[in-house]
Scaffold this motif. Sequence first.
Motif, mmCIF file in Angstrom:
data_model
loop_
_atom_site.group_PDB
_atom_site.id
_atom_site.type_symbol
_atom_site.label_atom_id
_atom_site.label_comp_id
_atom_site.label_asym_id
_atom_site.label_seq_id
_atom_site.Cartn_x
_atom_site.Cartn_y
_atom_site.Cartn_z
ATOM 1 N N HIS A 144 -7.053 -2.812 -8.639
ATOM 2 C CA HIS A 144 -7.459 -2.525 -7.262
ATOM 3 C C HIS A 144 -8.448 -1.364 -7.239
ATOM 4 O O HIS A 144 -8.167 -0.281 -7.766
ATOM 5 C CB HIS A 144 -6.247 -2.168 -6.407
ATOM 6 C CG HIS A 144 -5.269 -3.283 -6.212
ATOM 7 N ND1 HIS A 144 -5.645 -4.514 -5.713
ATOM 8 C CD2 HIS A 144 -3.932 -3.349 -6.434
ATOM 9 C CE1 HIS A 144 -4.576 -5.295 -5.632
ATOM 10 N NE2 HIS A 144 -3.533 -4.613 -6.067
ATOM 11 N N ALA A 145 -9.592 -1.567 -6.614
ATOM 12 C CA ALA A 145 -10.636 -0.546 -6.600
ATOM 13 C C ALA A 145 -10.180 0.723 -5.893
ATOM 14 O O ALA A 145 -10.498 1.839 -6.325
ATOM 15 C CB ALA A 145 -11.895 -1.093 -5.938
ATOM 16 N N ASP A 146 -9.420 0.572 -4.807
ATOM 17 C CA ASP A 146 -8.988 1.773 -4.087
ATOM 18 C C ASP A 146 -8.001 2.583 -4.919
ATOM 19 O O ASP A 146 -8.002 3.824 -4.881
ATOM 20 C CB ASP A 146 -8.435 1.437 -2.703
ATOM 21 C CG ASP A 146 -7.337 0.387 -2.710
ATOM 22 O OD1 ASP A 146 -7.015 -0.167 -3.786
ATOM 23 O OD2 ASP A 146 -6.792 0.104 -1.623
ATOM 24 N N TYR A 147 -7.173 1.898 -5.716
ATOM 25 C CA TYR A 147 -6.281 2.629 -6.627
ATOM 26 C C TYR A 147 -7.080 3.345 -7.722
ATOM 27 O O TYR A 147 -6.799 4.503 -8.051
ATOM 28 C CB TYR A 147 -5.263 1.688 -7.271
ATOM 29 C CG TYR A 147 -4.579 2.338 -8.450
ATOM 30 C CD1 TYR A 147 -3.628 3.327 -8.274
ATOM 31 C CD2 TYR A 147 -4.943 2.001 -9.763
ATOM 32 C CE1 TYR A 147 -3.038 3.970 -9.352
ATOM 33 C CE2 TYR A 147 -4.358 2.637 -10.842
ATOM 34 C CZ TYR A 147 -3.402 3.610 -10.631
ATOM 35 O OH TYR A 147 -2.835 4.253 -11.706
ATOM 36 N N GLN A 186 -3.324 9.212 -0.086
ATOM 37 C CA GLN A 186 -4.091 8.490 0.924
ATOM 38 C C GLN A 186 -3.668 7.047 0.843
ATOM 39 O O GLN A 186 -2.879 6.667 -0.023
ATOM 40 C CB GLN A 186 -5.600 8.629 0.664
ATOM 41 C CG GLN A 186 -6.075 7.954 -0.622
ATOM 42 C CD GLN A 186 -7.523 8.242 -0.935
ATOM 43 O OE1 GLN A 186 -7.906 9.378 -1.165
ATOM 44 N NE2 GLN A 186 -8.352 7.204 -0.941
ATOM 45 N N LYS A 189 -16.246 6.574 -6.730
ATOM 46 C CA LYS A 189 -15.991 5.382 -5.913
ATOM 47 C C LYS A 189 -16.878 4.227 -6.347
ATOM 48 O O LYS A 189 -16.433 3.066 -6.383
ATOM 49 C CB LYS A 189 -16.204 5.683 -4.431
ATOM 50 C CG LYS A 189 -15.776 4.518 -3.527
ATOM 51 C CD LYS A 189 -15.875 4.859 -2.068
ATOM 52 C CE LYS A 189 -15.264 3.738 -1.218
ATOM 53 N NZ LYS A 189 -15.845 2.416 -1.484
ATOM 54 N N TYR A 191 -3.790 3.364 -0.218
ATOM 55 C CA TYR A 191 -4.407 2.560 -1.282
ATOM 56 C C TYR A 191 -3.378 1.564 -1.788
ATOM 57 O O TYR A 191 -2.170 1.772 -1.648
ATOM 58 C CB TYR A 191 -4.880 3.445 -2.443
ATOM 59 C CG TYR A 191 -3.761 4.174 -3.155
ATOM 60 C CD1 TYR A 191 -3.161 3.644 -4.297
ATOM 61 C CD2 TYR A 191 -3.277 5.388 -2.673
ATOM 62 C CE1 TYR A 191 -2.120 4.302 -4.939
ATOM 63 C CE2 TYR A 191 -2.244 6.056 -3.301
ATOM 64 C CZ TYR A 191 -1.665 5.512 -4.438
ATOM 65 O OH TYR A 191 -0.628 6.166 -5.065
ATOM 66 N N LYS A 192 -3.860 0.481 -2.354
ATOM 67 C CA LYS A 192 -2.952 -0.521 -2.918
ATOM 68 C C LYS A 192 -2.362 0.024 -4.216
ATOM 69 O O LYS A 192 -3.084 0.551 -5.059
ATOM 70 C CB LYS A 192 -3.693 -1.833 -3.198
ATOM 71 C CG LYS A 192 -4.237 -2.520 -1.959
ATOM 72 C CD LYS A 192 -4.907 -3.842 -2.341
ATOM 73 C CE LYS A 192 -5.574 -4.480 -1.141
ATOM 74 N NZ LYS A 192 -6.756 -3.708 -0.691
ATOM 75 N N PHE A 218 -10.021 4.505 -7.576
ATOM 76 C CA PHE A 218 -10.666 5.672 -6.982
ATOM 77 C C PHE A 218 -9.688 6.838 -6.846
ATOM 78 O O PHE A 218 -9.991 7.982 -7.215
ATOM 79 C CB PHE A 218 -11.243 5.291 -5.621
ATOM 80 C CG PHE A 218 -11.963 6.400 -4.915
ATOM 81 C CD1 PHE A 218 -12.858 7.224 -5.583
ATOM 82 C CD2 PHE A 218 -11.752 6.625 -3.561
ATOM 83 C CE1 PHE A 218 -13.533 8.252 -4.927
ATOM 84 C CE2 PHE A 218 -12.419 7.647 -2.894
ATOM 85 C CZ PHE A 218 -13.305 8.464 -3.573
ATOM 86 N N VAL A 219 -8.495 6.558 -6.348
ATOM 87 C CA VAL A 219 -7.471 7.599 -6.201
ATOM 88 C C VAL A 219 -7.089 8.163 -7.569
ATOM 89 O O VAL A 219 -6.934 9.382 -7.743
ATOM 90 C CB VAL A 219 -6.231 7.041 -5.470
ATOM 91 C CG1 VAL A 219 -5.046 8.007 -5.567
ATOM 92 C CG2 VAL A 219 -6.556 6.765 -4.013
ATOM 93 N N ASP A 273 -15.362 0.722 -7.570
ATOM 94 C CA ASP A 273 -15.711 -0.532 -6.893
ATOM 95 C C ASP A 273 -16.230 -1.567 -7.887
ATOM 96 O O ASP A 273 -15.889 -2.760 -7.786
ATOM 97 C CB ASP A 273 -16.760 -0.279 -5.808
ATOM 98 C CG ASP A 273 -16.192 0.443 -4.595
ATOM 99 O OD1 ASP A 273 -14.949 0.501 -4.462
ATOM 100 O OD2 ASP A 273 -16.989 0.952 -3.784
ATOM 101 N N GLN A 329 0.818 -1.203 0.000
ATOM 102 C CA GLN A 329 0.000 0.000 0.000
ATOM 103 C C GLN A 329 0.857 1.260 0.000
ATOM 104 O O GLN A 329 1.887 1.323 0.675
ATOM 105 C CB GLN A 329 -0.928 0.032 1.216
ATOM 106 C CG GLN A 329 -1.994 -1.049 1.206
ATOM 107 C CD GLN A 329 -2.892 -0.973 2.420
ATOM 108 O OE1 GLN A 329 -2.426 -0.927 3.555
ATOM 109 N NE2 GLN A 329 -4.199 -0.939 2.190
#
Length: 223
Positions: free
Chosen positions: A162-165, A54, A201, A56-57, A167-168, A205, A49
């Motif tokens: 990766h969903a968090d990536y 923030q 987001k 995120y992966k 989003f960023v 996702d 991460q």
Amino acid sequence: MNHTLTTLFALAFACTTAASHAEEVTGDAQAGGQKNAMCIGCHGIVGYQSTFPQVYKVPKISGQGAGYIAAVLHEYKKGERKHPTMRGVADSLSDQDIADVAAYYAQSGSTGTTLAPAPSAPAPAPSAPVAALLQKGACVSCHGANFAQPIAPTYPQIAGQHADYLFVALKAYKSQKNAYVGRSNPLMGAVAQQFSNTELKALADYIGALPGDLKVVPQSRFR
């Protein structure tokens, strides 16, 4: 809607033309495997991460298209993508180094060990609200069928990223006048500006949950 799509396709053509230099140098995957020391400390560790801007992966890059990886590194080198660590990495690479590293990661996805077996279930259908967002952004028009078959070599596969990536990354296209965060791609900027962060987001996702060919291929020292 037709006017929006016409504008997006015009921007897409401009971005493809501007990024074409990234494909002019032929990459050597074997050589790239000897030049990726600065990459494996983040992209070669399962679950690694980043904490900036923030938590995120870091993105899966094994199995990604070589044209896209090369284009991204050139964008970091030119400051079109603002991330201090990636800018430092890209600045240290020649055009040949970039082509070689891109070729290596494009090939590594087909031979390396993955974090999990390839999903066998069909891609889930989006909910009605997400389907409307996907249509509004015309996402499939560039990223292709199932978001895994981009229409140009300099566009990314995004299914299963990766969903968090995601989003960023999407938020970065909306960022302006920030010295350390932001991406100046006019096509993606126009798309991202249409959405709230909550909507971005939801898109991230859904796309991150799709089956795809992107992988984390651990280096033996990190397994």
